[in-house]
Design a protein around this motif. Structure first.
Motif, PDB file in Angstrom:
ATOM      1  N   HIS A 119       0.867  -1.177   0.000  1.00 32.86           N
ATOM      2  CA  HIS A 119       0.000   0.000   0.000  1.00 32.86           C
ATOM      3  C   HIS A 119       0.907   1.231   0.000  1.00 32.86           C
ATOM      4  O   HIS A 119       1.935   1.236   0.685  1.00 32.86           O
ATOM      5  CB  HIS A 119      -0.889   0.036   1.235  1.00 32.86           C
ATOM      6  CG  HIS A 119      -1.961  -1.019   1.258  1.00 32.86           C
ATOM      7  ND1 HIS A 119      -1.692  -2.367   1.328  1.00 32.86           N
ATOM      8  CD2 HIS A 119      -3.308  -0.907   1.219  1.00 32.86           C
ATOM      9  CE1 HIS A 119      -2.847  -3.050   1.337  1.00 32.86           C
ATOM     10  NE2 HIS A 119      -3.833  -2.185   1.265  1.00 32.86           N
TER      11      HIS A 119
ATOM     12  N   SER B  49      -0.636   8.199  -2.213  1.00 31.70           N
ATOM     13  CA  SER B  49      -0.529   9.000  -3.430  1.00 31.70           C
ATOM     14  C   SER B  49      -0.397  10.466  -3.061  1.00 31.70           C
ATOM     15  O   SER B  49      -1.312  11.051  -2.464  1.00 31.70           O
ATOM     16  CB  SER B  49      -1.766   8.799  -4.310  1.00 31.70           C
ATOM     17  OG  SER B  49      -1.789   9.788  -5.327  1.00 31.70           O
TER      18      SER B  49
ATOM     19  N   TRP C 187      -3.470   4.193  -1.118  1.00 35.14           N
ATOM     20  CA  TRP C 187      -3.579   3.609  -2.431  1.00 35.14           C
ATOM     21  C   TRP C 187      -3.044   2.183  -2.340  1.00 35.14           C
ATOM     22  O   TRP C 187      -1.878   1.986  -2.039  1.00 35.14           O
ATOM     23  CB  TRP C 187      -2.766   4.498  -3.395  1.00 35.14           C
ATOM     24  CG  TRP C 187      -2.228   3.912  -4.620  1.00 35.14           C
ATOM     25  CD1 TRP C 187      -2.884   3.163  -5.552  1.00 35.14           C
ATOM     26  CD2 TRP C 187      -0.880   4.049  -5.109  1.00 35.14           C
ATOM     27  NE1 TRP C 187      -2.038   2.840  -6.578  1.00 35.14           N
ATOM     28  CE2 TRP C 187      -0.810   3.371  -6.332  1.00 35.14           C
ATOM     29  CE3 TRP C 187       0.272   4.689  -4.619  1.00 35.14           C
ATOM     30  CZ2 TRP C 187       0.370   3.294  -7.078  1.00 35.14           C
ATOM     31  CZ3 TRP C 187       1.437   4.622  -5.353  1.00 35.14           C
ATOM     32  CH2 TRP C 187       1.475   3.941  -6.575  1.00 35.14           C
TER      33      TRP C 187
END
Lengths: 131, 131
Positions: free
Chosen positions: A63, A66, A73
């Motif tokens: 993960h 962003s 994300w």
């Protein structure tokens, strides 16, 4: 999900300790480099906040955070290029992590369509595509 | 020394163009990951400003920007761990570079004394030294 990590009390704990105490920057981020677990190729470089790091540790899938979307994300959520984490390492000052990953889906990591995001070499000041 | 790079006019130029147009962040930095040119091991992750990137391209030896000291930093200047750059790649959105380097001196890259800065693995939430 809220995630918190401790802060290392001193440089010895930071550098030699057994406690994961990431040193997040002013934006709450650390750098994360992902390499292909089988080939060693550098696939991508992205950022993690505490939540992204915790989610990666909890799920075994990469993960990131962003910076453009300012949002957590999960890699591959839409592309299928999920990254199974084989090993996760942290550097000396705990402001970067290195993930060895097994890319799922089509095996790629880059939204442009190449296997690795680093598909261009700088040669004589110019960029040459060499995937 | 002042260094300037162009800005890519659009995403196609950024992602597929032949012009090196680094996308520096708000602090004027891009991330730089250095791997050992012979073994592929990730040695370190650091930052470059325009000056550091230009110096690296000009000299063929890795220069970084120290965020803690806020200064240009030639790797190995004091330690002898100069990094001869074998290849320099840029990623899709040009906010990160990957350097394949040939480390000089004792062959290491980490101030703590390990070959790589990533000498600790996260296992069950704890850090284990595994150089």
């Amino acid at each position: 999900m809220t995630a918190t990590f401790p802060t290392a009390p001193d440089s010895h704990a930071l550098e030699r300790g057994a406690v994961l105490a990431p040193s997040f920057d002013a934006n709450g981020l650390i750098a994360a480099v992902a390499t292909h677990a089988a080939t060693g190729e550098v696939l991508m470089l992205a950022w993690m906040n505490a939540e992204a790091l915790q989610a990666t540790l909890d799920t075994g899938e990469a993960h990131y955070f962003s910076r453009s979307r300012q949002a957590l994300w999960k890699k591959g959520e839409t592309s299928g290029q999920v990254q199974k984490v084989v090993e996760l390492r942290v550097d000396c000052d705990q402001d970067a992590v290195w993930l060895k990953v097994d890319p799922q889906g089509d095996g790629g990591a880059c939204h442009v369509g190449f296997r690795s995001c680093f598909y261009r070499v700088v040669e004589d000041g110019k960029l040459v595509e060499r995937p």
